[in-house]
Motif scaffolding. Sequence first.
Motif, PDB file in Angstrom:
ATOM      1  N   GLY A 238       0.819  -1.213   0.000  1.00  0.00           N
ATOM      2  CA  GLY A 238       0.000   0.000   0.000  1.00  0.00           C
ATOM      3  C   GLY A 238       0.844   1.251   0.000  1.00  0.00           C
ATOM      4  N   ASP A 239       0.515   2.204   0.873  1.00  0.00           N
ATOM      5  CA  ASP A 239       1.223   3.487   0.934  1.00  0.00           C
ATOM      6  C   ASP A 239       2.648   3.352   1.448  1.00  0.00           C
ATOM      7  OD1 ASP A 239      -1.034   4.751  -0.012  1.00  0.00           O
ATOM      8  OD2 ASP A 239      -1.791   5.247   1.994  1.00  0.00           O
ATOM      9  N   ALA A 240       2.992   2.205   2.016  1.00  0.00           N
ATOM     10  CA  ALA A 240       4.341   1.997   2.556  1.00  0.00           C
ATOM     11  C   ALA A 240       5.363   1.770   1.450  1.00  0.00           C
ATOM     12  CB  ALA A 240       4.345   0.800   3.511  1.00  0.00           C
ATOM     13  N   TYR A 241       4.891   1.504   0.240  1.00  0.00           N
ATOM     14  CA  TYR A 241       5.808   1.259  -0.875  1.00  0.00           C
ATOM     15  C   TYR A 241       6.483   2.563  -1.287  1.00  0.00           C
ATOM     16  CZ  TYR A 241       7.499  -0.027  -5.520  1.00  0.00           C
ATOM     17  OH  TYR A 241       8.282  -0.249  -6.630  1.00  0.00           O
ATOM     18  N   ASP A 242       7.819   2.557  -1.285  1.00  0.00           N
ATOM     19  CA  ASP A 242       8.589   3.765  -1.616  1.00  0.00           C
ATOM     20  C   ASP A 242       9.425   3.591  -2.871  1.00  0.00           C
ATOM     21  OD1 ASP A 242      10.527   2.024  -0.769  1.00  0.00           O
ATOM     22  OD2 ASP A 242      11.212   3.233   0.934  1.00  0.00           O
ATOM     23  N   GLY A 243       9.148   2.554  -3.640  1.00  0.00           N
ATOM     24  CA  GLY A 243       9.911   2.306  -4.859  1.00  0.00           C
ATOM     25  C   GLY A 243      10.838   1.123  -4.747  1.00  0.00           C
ATOM     26  N   ASP A 244      11.069   0.647  -3.520  1.00  0.00           N
ATOM     27  CA  ASP A 244      11.949  -0.506  -3.296  1.00  0.00           C
ATOM     28  C   ASP A 244      11.200  -1.615  -2.571  1.00  0.00           C
ATOM     29  OD1 ASP A 244      14.281   0.584  -4.419  1.00  0.00           O
ATOM     30  OD2 ASP A 244      14.649   1.759  -2.593  1.00  0.00           O
ATOM     31  N   ILE A 245      11.536  -2.856  -2.951  1.00  0.00           N
ATOM     32  CA  ILE A 245      11.017  -4.027  -2.249  1.00  0.00           C
ATOM     33  C   ILE A 245      12.174  -4.667  -1.497  1.00  0.00           C
ATOM     34  CG2 ILE A 245       9.928  -6.293  -2.463  1.00  0.00           C
ATOM     35  CD1 ILE A 245       8.634  -5.373  -5.028  1.00  0.00           C
ATOM     36  N   ARG A 246      12.039  -4.815  -0.203  1.00  0.00           N
ATOM     37  CA  ARG A 246      13.093  -5.387   0.623  1.00  0.00           C
ATOM     38  C   ARG A 246      12.750  -6.840   0.980  1.00  0.00           C
ATOM     39  NH1 ARG A 246      11.823  -0.320   1.492  1.00  0.00           N
ATOM     40  NH2 ARG A 246      13.458   1.285   1.560  1.00  0.00           N
ATOM     41  N   TYR A 247      13.725  -7.539   1.494  1.00  0.00           N
ATOM     42  CA  TYR A 247      13.532  -8.955   1.834  1.00  0.00           C
ATOM     43  C   TYR A 247      12.389  -9.128   2.819  1.00  0.00           C
ATOM     44  CZ  TYR A 247      14.481 -13.681   3.487  1.00  0.00           C
ATOM     45  OH  TYR A 247      14.361 -15.010   3.829  1.00  0.00           O
ATOM     46  N   ARG A 248      12.305  -8.208   3.778  1.00  0.00           N
ATOM     47  CA  ARG A 248      11.229  -8.306   4.774  1.00  0.00           C
ATOM     48  C   ARG A 248       9.860  -8.109   4.136  1.00  0.00           C
ATOM     49  NH1 ARG A 248      13.625  -3.261   6.088  1.00  0.00           N
ATOM     50  NH2 ARG A 248      12.228  -1.461   5.780  1.00  0.00           N
ATOM     51  N   ASP A 249       9.817  -7.352   3.042  1.00  0.00           N
ATOM     52  CA  ASP A 249       8.546  -7.145   2.337  1.00  0.00           C
ATOM     53  C   ASP A 249       8.090  -8.436   1.664  1.00  0.00           C
ATOM     54  OD1 ASP A 249       8.521  -4.404   3.005  1.00  0.00           O
ATOM     55  OD2 ASP A 249       9.849  -3.966   1.305  1.00  0.00           O
ATOM     56  N   LEU A 250       9.067  -9.192   1.145  1.00  0.00           N
ATOM     57  CA  LEU A 250       8.744 -10.477   0.501  1.00  0.00           C
ATOM     58  C   LEU A 250       8.196 -11.471   1.516  1.00  0.00           C
ATOM     59  CD1 LEU A 250      11.858 -10.944  -1.835  1.00  0.00           C
ATOM     60  CD2 LEU A 250       9.643  -9.957  -2.411  1.00  0.00           C
ATOM     61  N   LYS A 251       8.616 -11.344   2.756  1.00  0.00           N
ATOM     62  CA  LYS A 251       8.199 -12.279   3.803  1.00  0.00           C
ATOM     63  C   LYS A 251       6.934 -11.843   4.542  1.00  0.00           C
ATOM     64  CE  LYS A 251      11.474 -15.303   3.360  1.00  0.00           C
ATOM     65  NZ  LYS A 251      11.126 -16.691   2.937  1.00  0.00           N
ATOM     66  N   LYS A 252       6.514 -10.611   4.297  1.00  0.00           N
ATOM     67  CA  LYS A 252       5.356 -10.098   5.028  1.00  0.00           C
ATOM     68  C   LYS A 252       4.061 -10.711   4.497  1.00  0.00           C
ATOM     69  CE  LYS A 252       3.192  -5.847   6.669  1.00  0.00           C
ATOM     70  NZ  LYS A 252       3.242  -4.373   6.668  1.00  0.00           N
ATOM     71  N   ASP A 253       3.247 -11.218   5.399  1.00  0.00           N
ATOM     72  CA  ASP A 253       2.000 -11.884   5.011  1.00  0.00           C
ATOM     73  C   ASP A 253       0.902 -10.850   4.807  1.00  0.00           C
ATOM     74  OD1 ASP A 253       0.055 -13.713   4.476  1.00  0.00           O
ATOM     75  OD2 ASP A 253      -0.270 -14.279   6.574  1.00  0.00           O
ATOM     76  N   THR A 254       0.459 -10.713   3.551  1.00  0.00           N
ATOM     77  CA  THR A 254      -0.687  -9.864   3.225  1.00  0.00           C
ATOM     78  C   THR A 254      -1.632 -10.699   2.378  1.00  0.00           C
ATOM     79  OG1 THR A 254       0.063  -8.993   1.070  1.00  0.00           O
ATOM     80  CG2 THR A 254       0.930  -7.900   3.058  1.00  0.00           C
ATOM     81  N   PRO A 255      -2.866 -10.237   2.192  1.00  0.00           N
ATOM     82  CA  PRO A 255      -3.817 -11.009   1.357  1.00  0.00           C
ATOM     83  C   PRO A 255      -3.385 -11.122  -0.099  1.00  0.00           C
ATOM     84  CG  PRO A 255      -4.981  -9.390   2.701  1.00  0.00           C
ATOM     85  CD  PRO A 255      -3.514  -9.071   2.805  1.00  0.00           C
ATOM     86  N   TYR A 256      -2.319 -10.349  -0.489  1.00  0.00           N
ATOM     87  CA  TYR A 256      -1.947 -10.282  -1.906  1.00  0.00           C
ATOM     88  C   TYR A 256      -0.561 -10.867  -2.205  1.00  0.00           C
ATOM     89  CZ  TYR A 256      -5.632  -6.847  -1.200  1.00  0.00           C
ATOM     90  OH  TYR A 256      -6.799  -6.225  -0.835  1.00  0.00           O
ATOM     91  N   ASN A 257       0.279 -11.006  -1.212  1.00  0.00           N
ATOM     92  CA  ASN A 257       1.666 -11.421  -1.424  1.00  0.00           C
ATOM     93  C   ASN A 257       1.748 -12.867  -1.942  1.00  0.00           C
ATOM     94  OD1 ASN A 257       4.396 -11.919  -1.364  1.00  0.00           O
ATOM     95  ND2 ASN A 257       4.700 -11.324   0.766  1.00  0.00           N
ATOM     96  N   THR A 258       2.253 -13.017  -3.188  1.00  0.00           N
ATOM     97  CA  THR A 258       2.348 -14.359  -3.787  1.00  0.00           C
ATOM     98  C   THR A 258       3.694 -15.039  -3.529  1.00  0.00           C
ATOM     99  OG1 THR A 258       3.029 -13.343  -5.890  1.00  0.00           O
ATOM    100  CG2 THR A 258       0.678 -13.879  -5.623  1.00  0.00           C
ATOM    101  N   TYR A 259       4.526 -14.408  -2.681  1.00  0.00           N
ATOM    102  CA  TYR A 259       5.759 -15.059  -2.267  1.00  0.00           C
ATOM    103  C   TYR A 259       5.519 -16.016  -1.093  1.00  0.00           C
ATOM    104  CZ  TYR A 259       8.874 -12.408  -5.315  1.00  0.00           C
ATOM    105  OH  TYR A 259       9.531 -11.897  -6.419  1.00  0.00           O
TER     106      TYR A 259
END
Length: 259
Positions: A238-259
């Motif tokens: 969501g609004d937390a996205y600043d242009g970069d995806i970090r490793y912790r973002d890949l591991k974060k459980d959201t209804p949309y994360n396909t990792y």
Amino acid sequence: VMAAAWLAYDFSRFRQSHLQLGNQAVTYVVAPGTSMSRLANKLEQDGIIEKPLYLILLSRISGAANKIQAGEYELVPGMTPRQMLTLFVEGDVVQHSFTIVEGWTFQQLMEMLHKNPMLVHDTKGLTTAQVMEKVGVKEAHPEGLFYPETYYFTRGTKESQFLRRAYQTLHEKLQIQWEKRSESAMVKTPYEALILASIIEKETALDTERTEIAGVFSRRLRKGMRLQTDPTVIYGMGDAYDGDIRYRDLKKDTPYNTY
């Protein structure tokens, strides 16, 4: 006798006269429950007609008196009182347009609806869940459920009515495509097909690349692999996205994360 003849002549002249609009069209709103006498007097006060009693008489002669429909109308230069009454009786109201842009998030859609002055904002202040319930959405999440196109509506349409129409349009379009699906399709429901199509759309803006990407995702699904596509991570941030995806973002459980 002379007085009666003069009144008949004056009334005839009124019927053939033009509304006092100048050189520009005027938008005029007839409120619900407005009587013919009140409407005639209001039109005189607004400087659109003279002699409201003549308009009332004309409405009774033409049968329009009890058939006036509420709404927003466009009165154009050269229009006669009789033509105006016909417009009010037929309910030929002004149509406004609103375009749902492809790729908008649900939040963006709601922000734009709230800014539209022609809509009744009956969803303002409600949570997403409350909006979904009011509209009659059955799915768990609102994203991608409102078909992107230009819709026409009348002044006073409720936001919930507008959303319901866009939601129903999406399902109608989706069902048509679902019936054309390949026998080898890995998705099991129209909703799953919508989700996958939305992910593919976010992966590339080029139509020429979408078939190839769809093939990659289909093979992953066939093998039981995760899709592992960045747009789903970004969407979940969501609004937390600043242009970069970090490793912790890949591991974060959201209804949309396909990792």
